[in-house]
Design a protein around this motif. Structure first.
Motif, PDB file in Angstrom:
ATOM      1  N   ASN A   1     -12.211  41.268  39.912  1.00 45.44           N
ATOM      2  CA  ASN A   1     -12.110  40.896  38.507  1.00 45.44           C
ATOM      3  C   ASN A   1     -11.573  42.105  37.758  1.00 45.44           C
ATOM      4  O   ASN A   1     -12.014  43.235  38.011  1.00 45.44           O
ATOM      5  CB  ASN A   1     -13.493  40.499  37.969  1.00 45.44           C
ATOM      6  N   TYR A   2     -10.613  41.864  36.859  1.00 45.53           N
ATOM      7  CA  TYR A   2      -9.982  42.961  36.127  1.00 45.53           C
ATOM      8  C   TYR A   2      -9.988  42.704  34.626  1.00 45.53           C
ATOM      9  O   TYR A   2      -9.894  41.551  34.182  1.00 45.53           O
ATOM     10  CB  TYR A   2      -8.523  43.134  36.571  1.00 45.53           C
ATOM     11  N   ALA A   3     -10.044  43.781  33.874  1.00 43.36           N
ATOM     12  CA  ALA A   3      -9.813  43.677  32.442  1.00 43.36           C
ATOM     13  C   ALA A   3      -8.359  43.278  32.215  1.00 43.36           C
ATOM     14  O   ALA A   3      -7.465  43.678  32.969  1.00 43.36           O
ATOM     15  CB  ALA A   3     -10.101  45.013  31.770  1.00 43.36           C
ATOM     16  N   ASP A   4      -8.127  42.496  31.173  1.00 43.87           N
ATOM     17  CA  ASP A   4      -6.764  42.035  30.900  1.00 43.87           C
ATOM     18  C   ASP A   4      -5.805  43.214  30.719  1.00 43.87           C
ATOM     19  O   ASP A   4      -4.630  43.137  31.096  1.00 43.87           O
ATOM     20  CB  ASP A   4      -6.745  41.161  29.638  1.00 43.87           C
ATOM     21  N   SER A   5      -6.306  44.291  30.158  1.00 47.84           N
ATOM     22  CA  SER A   5      -5.449  45.433  29.841  1.00 47.84           C
ATOM     23  C   SER A   5      -4.935  46.167  31.078  1.00 47.84           C
ATOM     24  O   SER A   5      -3.987  46.953  30.975  1.00 47.84           O
ATOM     25  CB  SER A   5      -6.203  46.422  28.949  1.00 47.84           C
TER      26      SER A   5
ATOM     27  N   GLU B   1     -16.171  50.229  28.693  1.00 45.88           N
ATOM     28  CA  GLU B   1     -15.649  48.901  28.989  1.00 45.88           C
ATOM     29  C   GLU B   1     -15.409  48.726  30.483  1.00 45.88           C
ATOM     30  O   GLU B   1     -15.095  49.688  31.194  1.00 45.88           O
ATOM     31  CB  GLU B   1     -14.333  48.654  28.236  1.00 45.88           C
TER      32      GLU B   1
ATOM     33  N   LYS C   1      -4.633  44.414  34.311  1.00 47.67           N
ATOM     34  CA  LYS C   1      -4.144  43.462  35.324  1.00 47.67           C
ATOM     35  C   LYS C   1      -2.688  43.745  35.660  1.00 47.67           C
ATOM     36  O   LYS C   1      -1.860  43.955  34.771  1.00 47.67           O
ATOM     37  CB  LYS C   1      -4.290  42.025  34.823  1.00 47.67           C
TER      38      LYS C   1
END
Length: 115
Positions: free
Chosen positions: A58-62, A46, A64
């Motif tokens: 840009n970051y994964a929500d998990s 992922e 941030k």
């Protein structure tokens, strides 16, 4: 051809921090996007974070608010600062470089978070 070498992984307690580094064999200022992915056992790889040539991130929500991606063009290196680590962050972390023609991957570095 771009070679990527990750470093900085290891074993850390929950709540701790690590900084991953990705050294590229080519000038990264010319690379469209560099980023970090991770793959935990039994799970799909992922996206964790990306940074463009222009500096957009840009970051994964998990992750941030906990992880920060940055780049040092002078050193041809991309970093991933991991703070407030959780057991679910345990994975092999891979560096990527996306050029106009190809996607390149590093060999990965293991991050293990003990609870």
């Amino acid at each position: 051809q771009v070679q990527l070498v990750e470093s900085g992984g290891g074993l850390v307690q929950a709540g701790g921090s690590l900084r991953l580094s990705c050294a590229a064999s080519a000038p990264i200022f010319s690379i469209n996007t560099m980023g970090w992915y991770r793959q935990a056992p039994g799970k799909q790889r992922e996206l964790v974070a990306q940074i463009t040539r222009g500096g957009s991130t840009n970051y994964a929500d998990s992750v941030k608010g906990r992880f920060t991606i940055s780049r040092d063009n002078a050193k041809n290196t991309v970093y991933l600062q991991l703070n407030s680590l959780k057991s679910e962050d345990t994975a092999v972390y891979y560096c990527t470089a996306v050029t106009g023609l190809n996607n390149y991957w590093g060999q990965g570095t293991q991050v293990t978070v003990s609870s």
